[in-house]
Motif scaffolding. Sequence first.
Motif, PDB file in Angstrom:
ATOM      1  N   SER A 248      41.220  35.477  39.228  1.00 63.38           N
ATOM      2  CA  SER A 248      41.748  34.412  40.085  1.00 63.38           C
ATOM      3  C   SER A 248      42.176  34.966  41.431  1.00 63.38           C
ATOM      4  CB  SER A 248      42.934  33.728  39.405  1.00 63.38           C
ATOM      5  OG  SER A 248      43.564  32.817  40.275  1.00 63.38           O
ATOM      6  N   PHE A 249      41.409  34.630  42.475  1.00 63.05           N
ATOM      7  CA  PHE A 249      41.814  35.053  43.813  1.00 63.05           C
ATOM      8  C   PHE A 249      43.100  34.360  44.261  1.00 63.05           C
ATOM      9  CE2 PHE A 249      41.782  34.632  48.447  1.00 63.05           C
ATOM     10  CZ  PHE A 249      41.782  35.975  48.809  1.00 63.05           C
ATOM     11  N   PRO A 250      43.271  33.049  44.036  1.00 65.79           N
ATOM     12  CA  PRO A 250      44.531  32.414  44.450  1.00 65.79           C
ATOM     13  C   PRO A 250      45.768  33.054  43.819  1.00 65.79           C
ATOM     14  CG  PRO A 250      42.886  30.747  43.971  1.00 65.79           C
ATOM     15  CD  PRO A 250      42.312  32.053  43.519  1.00 65.79           C
ATOM     16  N   ALA A 251      45.615  33.582  42.594  1.00 65.93           N
ATOM     17  CA  ALA A 251      46.734  34.263  41.926  1.00 65.93           C
ATOM     18  C   ALA A 251      46.832  35.728  42.321  1.00 65.93           C
ATOM     19  CB  ALA A 251      46.583  34.150  40.414  1.00 65.93           C
ATOM     20  N   ARG A 252      45.927  36.168  43.198  1.00 68.96           N
ATOM     21  CA  ARG A 252      45.856  37.573  43.627  1.00 68.96           C
ATOM     22  C   ARG A 252      45.689  38.487  42.406  1.00 68.96           C
ATOM     23  NH1 ARG A 252      45.035  34.743  47.396  1.00 68.96           N
ATOM     24  NH2 ARG A 252      46.289  34.645  49.307  1.00 68.96           N
ATOM     25  N   ALA A 253      44.750  38.104  41.553  1.00 67.72           N
ATOM     26  CA  ALA A 253      44.462  38.892  40.353  1.00 67.72           C
ATOM     27  C   ALA A 253      42.974  38.772  40.052  1.00 67.72           C
ATOM     28  CB  ALA A 253      45.286  38.397  39.171  1.00 67.72           C
ATOM     29  N   CYS A 254      42.157  39.432  40.871  1.00 70.72           N
ATOM     30  CA  CYS A 254      40.712  39.386  40.643  1.00 70.72           C
ATOM     31  C   CYS A 254      40.097  40.752  40.922  1.00 70.72           C
ATOM     32  CB  CYS A 254      40.042  38.301  41.463  1.00 70.72           C
ATOM     33  SG  CYS A 254      40.025  38.557  43.247  1.00 70.72           S
ATOM     34  N   THR A 255      38.904  40.953  40.393  1.00 73.80           N
ATOM     35  CA  THR A 255      38.229  42.251  40.461  1.00 73.80           C
ATOM     36  C   THR A 255      36.777  42.059  40.855  1.00 73.80           C
ATOM     37  OG1 THR A 255      39.671  43.103  38.711  1.00 73.80           O
ATOM     38  CG2 THR A 255      37.650  44.345  39.162  1.00 73.80           C
ATOM     39  N   ILE A 256      36.296  42.941  41.716  1.00 74.92           N
ATOM     40  CA  ILE A 256      34.876  42.988  42.058  1.00 74.92           C
ATOM     41  C   ILE A 256      34.237  44.103  41.237  1.00 74.92           C
ATOM     42  CG2 ILE A 256      33.170  43.305  43.894  1.00 74.92           C
ATOM     43  CD1 ILE A 256      35.347  42.498  45.905  1.00 74.92           C
ATOM     44  N   PHE A 257      33.181  43.770  40.492  1.00 74.37           N
ATOM     45  CA  PHE A 257      32.438  44.727  39.686  1.00 74.37           C
ATOM     46  C   PHE A 257      31.031  44.882  40.242  1.00 74.37           C
ATOM     47  CE2 PHE A 257      35.474  42.798  36.750  1.00 74.37           C
ATOM     48  CZ  PHE A 257      35.968  43.879  36.043  1.00 74.37           C
ATOM     49  N   ASP A 258      30.411  46.059  40.001  1.00 73.10           N
ATOM     50  CA  ASP A 258      28.987  46.173  40.299  1.00 73.10           C
ATOM     51  C   ASP A 258      28.194  45.796  39.055  1.00 73.10           C
ATOM     52  OD1 ASP A 258      28.898  48.379  38.583  1.00 73.10           O
ATOM     53  OD2 ASP A 258      28.842  49.855  40.189  1.00 73.10           O
ATOM     54  N   SER A 259      26.874  45.845  39.162  1.00 77.27           N
ATOM     55  CA  SER A 259      26.014  45.381  38.074  1.00 77.27           C
ATOM     56  C   SER A 259      26.068  46.284  36.847  1.00 77.27           C
ATOM     57  CB  SER A 259      24.562  45.269  38.560  1.00 77.27           C
ATOM     58  OG  SER A 259      24.109  46.520  39.042  1.00 77.27           O
ATOM     59  N   LYS A 260      26.628  47.492  37.015  1.00 75.76           N
ATOM     60  CA  LYS A 260      26.778  48.413  35.884  1.00 75.76           C
ATOM     61  C   LYS A 260      28.144  48.282  35.213  1.00 75.76           C
ATOM     62  CE  LYS A 260      23.637  51.831  37.900  1.00 75.76           C
ATOM     63  NZ  LYS A 260      23.500  53.233  38.408  1.00 75.76           N
TER      64      LYS A 260
ATOM     65  N   ASN B  68      31.032  48.853  36.789  1.00 78.04           N
ATOM     66  CA  ASN B  68      32.034  49.678  37.464  1.00 78.04           C
ATOM     67  C   ASN B  68      32.930  48.812  38.348  1.00 78.04           C
ATOM     68  OD1 ASN B  68      30.931  52.210  36.511  1.00 78.04           O
ATOM     69  ND2 ASN B  68      29.277  51.913  37.984  1.00 78.04           N
ATOM     70  N   ILE B  69      34.212  49.125  38.382  1.00 78.64           N
ATOM     71  CA  ILE B  69      35.122  48.419  39.272  1.00 78.64           C
ATOM     72  C   ILE B  69      34.909  48.905  40.702  1.00 78.64           C
ATOM     73  CG2 ILE B  69      37.541  48.082  39.914  1.00 78.64           C
ATOM     74  CD1 ILE B  69      38.241  48.240  36.953  1.00 78.64           C
ATOM     75  N   VAL B  70      34.682  47.965  41.608  1.00 78.43           N
ATOM     76  CA  VAL B  70      34.514  48.270  43.029  1.00 78.43           C
ATOM     77  C   VAL B  70      35.850  48.138  43.747  1.00 78.43           C
ATOM     78  CG1 VAL B  70      33.374  47.552  45.168  1.00 78.43           C
ATOM     79  CG2 VAL B  70      32.109  47.507  43.000  1.00 78.43           C
ATOM     80  N   ALA B  71      36.532  47.011  43.511  1.00 86.41           N
ATOM     81  CA  ALA B  71      37.808  46.762  44.182  1.00 86.41           C
ATOM     82  C   ALA B  71      38.609  45.746  43.382  1.00 86.41           C
ATOM     83  CB  ALA B  71      37.590  46.262  45.604  1.00 86.41           C
ATOM     84  N   GLN B  72      39.924  45.801  43.540  1.00 87.61           N
ATOM     85  CA  GLN B  72      40.822  44.872  42.853  1.00 87.61           C
ATOM     86  C   GLN B  72      41.797  44.268  43.852  1.00 87.61           C
ATOM     87  OE1 GLN B  72      41.689  48.249  40.152  1.00 87.61           O
ATOM     88  NE2 GLN B  72      41.804  46.700  38.539  1.00 87.61           N
ATOM     89  N   VAL B  73      41.982  42.964  43.736  1.00 88.91           N
ATOM     90  CA  VAL B  73      42.973  42.240  44.534  1.00 88.91           C
ATOM     91  C   VAL B  73      44.213  42.064  43.670  1.00 88.91           C
ATOM     92  CG1 VAL B  73      43.508  40.094  45.731  1.00 88.91           C
ATOM     93  CG2 VAL B  73      41.186  41.032  45.829  1.00 88.91           C
ATOM     94  N   GLU B  74      45.378  42.455  44.192  1.00 87.92           N
ATOM     95  CA  GLU B  74      46.585  42.407  43.371  1.00 87.92           C
ATOM     96  C   GLU B  74      47.829  42.261  44.233  1.00 87.92           C
ATOM     97  OE1 GLU B  74      47.520  47.177  43.028  1.00 87.92           O
ATOM     98  OE2 GLU B  74      46.261  46.264  41.479  1.00 87.92           O
ATOM     99  N   ILE B  75      48.897  41.825  43.602  1.00 85.98           N
ATOM    100  CA  ILE B  75      50.221  41.840  44.216  1.00 85.98           C
ATOM    101  C   ILE B  75      51.037  42.878  43.471  1.00 85.98           C
ATOM    102  CG2 ILE B  75      52.347  40.553  44.630  1.00 85.98           C
ATOM    103  CD1 ILE B  75      50.740  38.051  44.913  1.00 85.98           C
ATOM    104  N   LYS B  76      51.580  43.838  44.184  1.00 85.14           N
ATOM    105  CA  LYS B  76      52.378  44.875  43.530  1.00 85.14           C
ATOM    106  C   LYS B  76      53.648  44.266  42.947  1.00 85.14           C
ATOM    107  CE  LYS B  76      50.758  48.936  46.030  1.00 85.14           C
ATOM    108  NZ  LYS B  76      51.138  50.134  46.799  1.00 85.14           N
ATOM    109  N   LYS B  77      54.091  44.802  41.824  1.00 86.98           N
ATOM    110  CA  LYS B  77      55.230  44.241  41.104  1.00 86.98           C
ATOM    111  C   LYS B  77      56.471  44.155  41.970  1.00 86.98           C
ATOM    112  CE  LYS B  77      53.842  45.493  36.404  1.00 86.98           C
ATOM    113  NZ  LYS B  77      54.206  46.243  35.175  1.00 86.98           N
ATOM    114  N   GLU B  78      56.704  45.200  42.775  1.00 85.01           N
ATOM    115  CA  GLU B  78      57.921  45.185  43.586  1.00 85.01           C
ATOM    116  C   GLU B  78      57.870  44.080  44.632  1.00 85.01           C
ATOM    117  OE1 GLU B  78      55.360  48.708  45.103  1.00 85.01           O
ATOM    118  OE2 GLU B  78      55.874  47.705  43.212  1.00 85.01           O
ATOM    119  N   VAL B  79      56.643  43.756  45.101  1.00 86.58           N
ATOM    120  CA  VAL B  79      56.494  42.664  46.067  1.00 86.58           C
ATOM    121  C   VAL B  79      56.685  41.327  45.365  1.00 86.58           C
ATOM    122  CG1 VAL B  79      54.892  41.512  47.650  1.00 86.58           C
ATOM    123  CG2 VAL B  79      54.966  44.012  47.544  1.00 86.58           C
TER     124      VAL B  79
END
Length: 207
Positions: free
Chosen positions: A142-154, A156-167
């Motif tokens: 979920s991008f609106p929840a700032r909890a999503c991941t981009i994967f490649d076709s194999k 593998n994790i490419v990038a993750q969108v997140e909100i740090k706990k302290e924030v």
Amino acid sequence: MVSSKGNLTPIVSKIFCSASQIVLTVRRRPHVVNGGGFVVTDCSQRVVFRVDGCGTLGVRGELMLRDADGEPLLLIRRKGGIVQALSVHRQWRGYMLDYEGMEKLIFCLKEPKSFLVKNNSIKVCMEPRRCSKNWDFQIKGSFPARACTIFDSKGNIVAQVEIKKEVEELLVSKDLYHVVVQPGFDKAFVFGIIAILDNIYDESTQC
């Protein structure tokens, strides 16, 4: 397009591929008209990328990813027309611009029109002619929840969108979040994808 772990995977340019994991911060651009876009900074608060939305560019369904100096890296457009109106997917296309301003199509993103379907991921392909059947990257979560991941076709994790706990504990708005890009992957391409997600979900780049 995707290399094994530890190798560079340039899509826009190898200069945007880091040998180690990198964490970047996204902030909605303040004090501008709707659709102003967002700014990406590193751990030292230096600007890495800027994204202009339709409020800045004056064109709905068009985005621009720029480098720290304001030079254009990716022009991103939502494909229109009657075929798209009837399709179950909307398409976004990312173009690189050469020094003469000529456009070179490098990727296509397929946006499902209904986000009510469970686990309906967004697909990205690097060869748009085969985008109807194949994909090179996908976005899950979920991008609106700032909890999503981009994967490649194999897988593998490419990038993750997140909100740090302290924030999150400080109840800071989701206008501030982090993107963790894994070693070897192209940061400019990652933020081209994030710019589209931002627009799809009516956020900072949307008018």
